[in-house]
Design an enzyme around this catalytic site. Structure first.
Site, mmCIF file in Angstrom:
data_model
loop_
_atom_site.group_PDB
_atom_site.id
_atom_site.type_symbol
_atom_site.label_atom_id
_atom_site.label_comp_id
_atom_site.label_asym_id
_atom_site.label_seq_id
_atom_site.Cartn_x
_atom_site.Cartn_y
_atom_site.Cartn_z
ATOM 1 N N ASP A 1 -29.982 -62.461 10.365
ATOM 2 C CA ASP A 1 -28.841 -63.279 10.794
ATOM 3 C C ASP A 1 -28.352 -64.182 9.653
ATOM 4 O O ASP A 1 -29.116 -64.517 8.745
ATOM 5 C CB ASP A 1 -29.268 -64.126 12.005
ATOM 6 C CG ASP A 1 -28.077 -64.626 12.786
ATOM 7 O OD1 ASP A 1 -26.947 -64.135 12.571
ATOM 8 O OD2 ASP A 1 -28.262 -65.525 13.627
ATOM 9 N N TRP B 1 -23.124 -67.047 5.409
ATOM 10 C CA TRP B 1 -23.386 -66.950 3.965
ATOM 11 C C TRP B 1 -22.061 -66.709 3.238
ATOM 12 O O TRP B 1 -21.760 -67.355 2.225
ATOM 13 C CB TRP B 1 -24.356 -65.797 3.702
ATOM 14 C CG TRP B 1 -24.655 -65.532 2.253
ATOM 15 C CD1 TRP B 1 -25.662 -66.100 1.511
ATOM 16 C CD2 TRP B 1 -23.953 -64.643 1.373
ATOM 17 N NE1 TRP B 1 -25.628 -65.615 0.220
ATOM 18 C CE2 TRP B 1 -24.588 -64.716 0.111
ATOM 19 C CE3 TRP B 1 -22.865 -63.788 1.516
ATOM 20 C CZ2 TRP B 1 -24.165 -63.973 -0.994
ATOM 21 C CZ3 TRP B 1 -22.430 -63.049 0.416
ATOM 22 C CH2 TRP B 1 -23.079 -63.139 -0.821
ATOM 23 N N HIS C 1 -22.070 -59.111 5.177
ATOM 24 C CA HIS C 1 -22.806 -57.921 5.644
ATOM 25 C C HIS C 1 -23.124 -57.004 4.462
ATOM 26 O O HIS C 1 -24.195 -56.407 4.394
ATOM 27 C CB HIS C 1 -21.982 -57.155 6.694
ATOM 28 C CG HIS C 1 -21.741 -57.958 7.941
ATOM 29 N ND1 HIS C 1 -22.732 -58.669 8.559
ATOM 30 C CD2 HIS C 1 -20.610 -58.169 8.670
ATOM 31 C CE1 HIS C 1 -22.232 -59.284 9.630
ATOM 32 N NE2 HIS C 1 -20.951 -59.009 9.708
ATOM 33 N N SER D 1 -26.565 -54.786 17.193
ATOM 34 C CA SER D 1 -27.021 -54.856 18.586
ATOM 35 C C SER D 1 -25.942 -54.294 19.507
ATOM 36 O O SER D 1 -24.769 -54.210 19.126
ATOM 37 C CB SER D 1 -27.329 -56.306 18.975
ATOM 38 O OG SER D 1 -26.126 -57.026 19.131
ATOM 39 N N GLU E 1 -24.676 -55.817 21.841
ATOM 40 C CA GLU E 1 -23.711 -56.912 22.030
ATOM 41 C C GLU E 1 -22.737 -57.022 20.847
ATOM 42 O O GLU E 1 -21.647 -57.577 20.985
ATOM 43 C CB GLU E 1 -24.453 -58.250 22.208
ATOM 44 C CG GLU E 1 -25.266 -58.364 23.498
ATOM 45 C CD GLU E 1 -26.575 -57.572 23.508
ATOM 46 O OE1 GLU E 1 -27.105 -57.267 22.416
ATOM 47 O OE2 GLU E 1 -27.058 -57.235 24.609
ATOM 48 N N ASN E 2 -23.123 -56.502 19.689
ATOM 49 C CA ASN E 2 -22.251 -56.623 18.508
ATOM 50 C C ASN E 2 -20.928 -55.858 18.633
ATOM 51 O O ASN E 2 -20.003 -56.091 17.874
ATOM 52 C CB ASN E 2 -22.978 -56.179 17.224
ATOM 53 C CG ASN E 2 -24.006 -57.167 16.734
ATOM 54 O OD1 ASN E 2 -24.988 -56.791 16.110
ATOM 55 N ND2 ASN E 2 -23.795 -58.460 16.987
ATOM 56 N N TRP E 3 -20.833 -54.947 19.627
ATOM 57 C CA TRP E 3 -19.546 -54.252 19.830
ATOM 58 C C TRP E 3 -18.443 -55.239 20.191
ATOM 59 O O TRP E 3 -17.257 -54.934 20.069
ATOM 60 C CB TRP E 3 -19.647 -53.202 20.947
ATOM 61 C CG TRP E 3 -20.526 -52.030 20.614
ATOM 62 C CD1 TRP E 3 -21.748 -51.776 21.140
ATOM 63 C CD2 TRP E 3 -20.256 -50.956 19.697
ATOM 64 N NE1 TRP E 3 -22.270 -50.611 20.600
ATOM 65 C CE2 TRP E 3 -21.370 -50.097 19.719
ATOM 66 C CE3 TRP E 3 -19.192 -50.644 18.846
ATOM 67 C CZ2 TRP E 3 -21.461 -48.936 18.941
ATOM 68 C CZ3 TRP E 3 -19.269 -49.489 18.073
ATOM 69 C CH2 TRP E 3 -20.390 -48.660 18.118
ATOM 70 N N ARG F 1 -36.741 -64.240 11.882
ATOM 71 C CA ARG F 1 -35.302 -64.398 12.098
ATOM 72 C C ARG F 1 -34.760 -65.360 11.047
ATOM 73 O O ARG F 1 -35.211 -66.501 10.930
ATOM 74 C CB ARG F 1 -34.991 -64.956 13.482
ATOM 75 C CG ARG F 1 -33.468 -65.078 13.663
ATOM 76 C CD ARG F 1 -33.069 -65.602 15.040
ATOM 77 N NE ARG F 1 -31.612 -65.501 15.153
ATOM 78 C CZ ARG F 1 -30.956 -65.019 16.191
ATOM 79 N NH1 ARG F 1 -31.609 -64.606 17.235
ATOM 80 N NH2 ARG F 1 -29.638 -64.972 16.205
ATOM 81 N N SER G 1 -32.738 -62.820 20.823
ATOM 82 C CA SER G 1 -31.500 -62.041 20.934
ATOM 83 C C SER G 1 -31.716 -60.568 21.303
ATOM 84 O O SER G 1 -31.159 -59.686 20.659
ATOM 85 C CB SER G 1 -30.702 -62.143 19.625
ATOM 86 O OG SER G 1 -30.332 -63.472 19.387
ATOM 87 N N GLU H 1 -45.906 -62.940 16.659
ATOM 88 C CA GLU H 1 -45.769 -64.250 16.036
ATOM 89 C C GLU H 1 -44.330 -64.346 15.537
ATOM 90 O O GLU H 1 -43.775 -63.360 15.025
ATOM 91 C CB GLU H 1 -46.738 -64.387 14.851
ATOM 92 C CG GLU H 1 -48.200 -64.329 15.239
ATOM 93 C CD GLU H 1 -48.622 -65.511 16.114
ATOM 94 O OE1 GLU H 1 -48.065 -66.603 15.952
ATOM 95 O OE2 GLU H 1 -49.509 -65.310 16.969
HETATM 96 C C1 FPP Z 1 -25.933 -61.021 11.775
HETATM 97 O O1 FPP Z 1 -25.221 -61.896 10.931
HETATM 98 C C2 FPP Z 1 -25.898 -59.690 11.203
HETATM 99 C C3 FPP Z 1 -25.338 -58.607 11.790
HETATM 100 C C4 FPP Z 1 -24.713 -58.625 13.110
HETATM 101 C C5 FPP Z 1 -25.292 -57.317 11.107
HETATM 102 C C6 FPP Z 1 -26.469 -57.046 10.225
HETATM 103 C C7 FPP Z 1 -26.070 -55.970 9.358
HETATM 104 C C8 FPP Z 1 -26.443 -55.838 8.080
HETATM 105 C C9 FPP Z 1 -27.413 -56.699 7.379
HETATM 106 C C10 FPP Z 1 -25.820 -54.772 7.297
HETATM 107 C C11 FPP Z 1 -26.167 -53.426 7.749
HETATM 108 C C12 FPP Z 1 -27.570 -53.082 7.538
HETATM 109 C C13 FPP Z 1 -27.973 -51.970 6.950
HETATM 110 C C14 FPP Z 1 -29.405 -51.688 6.856
HETATM 111 C C15 FPP Z 1 -27.022 -51.041 6.364
HETATM 112 P P1 FPP Z 1 -23.970 -62.633 11.531
HETATM 113 O O2 FPP Z 1 -22.747 -61.891 11.176
HETATM 114 O O3 FPP Z 1 -24.170 -62.864 12.982
HETATM 115 O O4 FPP Z 1 -24.006 -63.978 10.743
HETATM 116 P P2 FPP Z 1 -23.482 -65.364 11.279
HETATM 117 O O5 FPP Z 1 -24.432 -65.779 12.372
HETATM 118 O O6 FPP Z 1 -23.583 -66.224 10.075
HETATM 119 O O7 FPP Z 1 -22.079 -65.176 11.753
#
Ligand code: FPP
Length: 249
Positions: free
Chosen positions: A26, A31, A43, A71, A73-75, A190, A198, A209
């Site tokens: 996360d 970032w 990402h 996830s 939910e990410n859709w 996390r 989540s 742990e």
């Molecule tokens: C959460 O950060 C991250 C995600 C929902 C996507 C994670 C995906 C990657 C690290 C890239 C794909 C992975 C591979 C292995 C190709 P966020 O966007 O929720 O961050 P925020 O909480 O700062 O908004």
């Protein structure tokens, strides 16, 4: 001062290591925003951290690494961001396939296939096939994954197989999860400062742990991964017993 990596490598009893580490990656968006960039650049930077952490986990002799890439939910995110992450996953698999073969990585997909594009499924299948004889470390890429969905899918499959109520045990449910050979998660990390799970690895995290850090995923260093593992190795896991019972073991 010894670094946590040295300390881990010096431990001869490898049963002290976490066998299975899960990571909730996360903080990518924040970032990027903190650097005045677009969220998706976070990402992109986040995806780049997966390879070194996988190599490090292998070096430490961790057997399973599960990473939460997308996830269920990410859709709900903006469609541009969803497409960007899906493309990233596809490119990542294409780019790293040969390296996974060379490094002895066994690749697993954890999640629901429905709603994933044919292109992503193709890369998953090619990578699974290409790494099927490897066994140095297993990478579980969690895409379109939800812990509750995994349980719902397990229960559905049990009913389809006419499992009788009296035969339902915790062991049997474990056998119906995605990738049933993957053991419980010993350690879940996390990044990004929030302290929640989540919907990640719900069944397998019953005794995990937890390690939370404020660090955004793209900045999560090798050193900090070792700190998390070392912190795990110094915790007393009681699994419901008393501290005295565990020490006598
Ligand atoms: C959460 O950060 C991250 C995600 C929902 C996507 C994670 C995906 C990657 C690290 C890239 C794909 C992975 C591979 C292995 C190709 P966020 O966007 O929720 O961050 P925020 O909480 O700062 O908004």
């Amino acid at each position: 001062m010894t670094s946590s990596m040295d300390a881990i490598l010096q431990v001869t009893d490898k049963t002290k290591l976490p066998q299975h580490v899960g990571i909730i990656m996360d903080g990518n968006g924040r970032w990027a925003q903190a650097k005045g960039k677009e969220r998706v650049q976070g990402h992109y930077a986040g995806a780049k951290r997966v390879k070194p952490i996988l190599k490090l986990a292998k070096r430490l002799k961790i057997k399973y690494l599960s990473v939460y890439a997308f996830s269920i939910e990410n859709w709900l995110r903006p469609s541009f961001e969803v497409s960007f992450i899906m493309n990233l996953i596809k490119d990542y698999l294409q780019e790293l396939r040969q390296e996974m073969i060379d490094e002895g990585v066994f690749f697993n997909f954890m999640g629901r296939r429905e709603n994933l594009s044919k292109a992503v499924i193709k890369e998953i299948e090619l990578t699974k096939e290409a790494t099927k004889n490897n066994n140095t470390i297993t990478l579980n890429l969690c895409i379109n994954y939800g812990g509750r969905a995994e349980l719902a899918d397990a229960f559905k499959a049990m009913l389809q197989n006419n499992v009788k109520p009296e035969d339902v045990t915790e062991e049997l449910i474990s056998k119906y999860l995605y990738c049933p050979e993957v053991p419980d998660a010993d350690l879940i990390i996390r990044t990004g400062g929030d302290m929640r799970v989540s919907n990640f690895l719900l069944w397998r995290s019953a005794y995990s742990e937890l390690y939370f850090t404020e660090t955004y995923w793209p900045d999560f260093s090798d050193e900090e991964f070792c700190d998390a593992v070392w912190s795990f190795m110094n915790r007393e896991r009681r699994f419901g017993k008393t501290g005295d019972q565990v020490k006598k073991k």
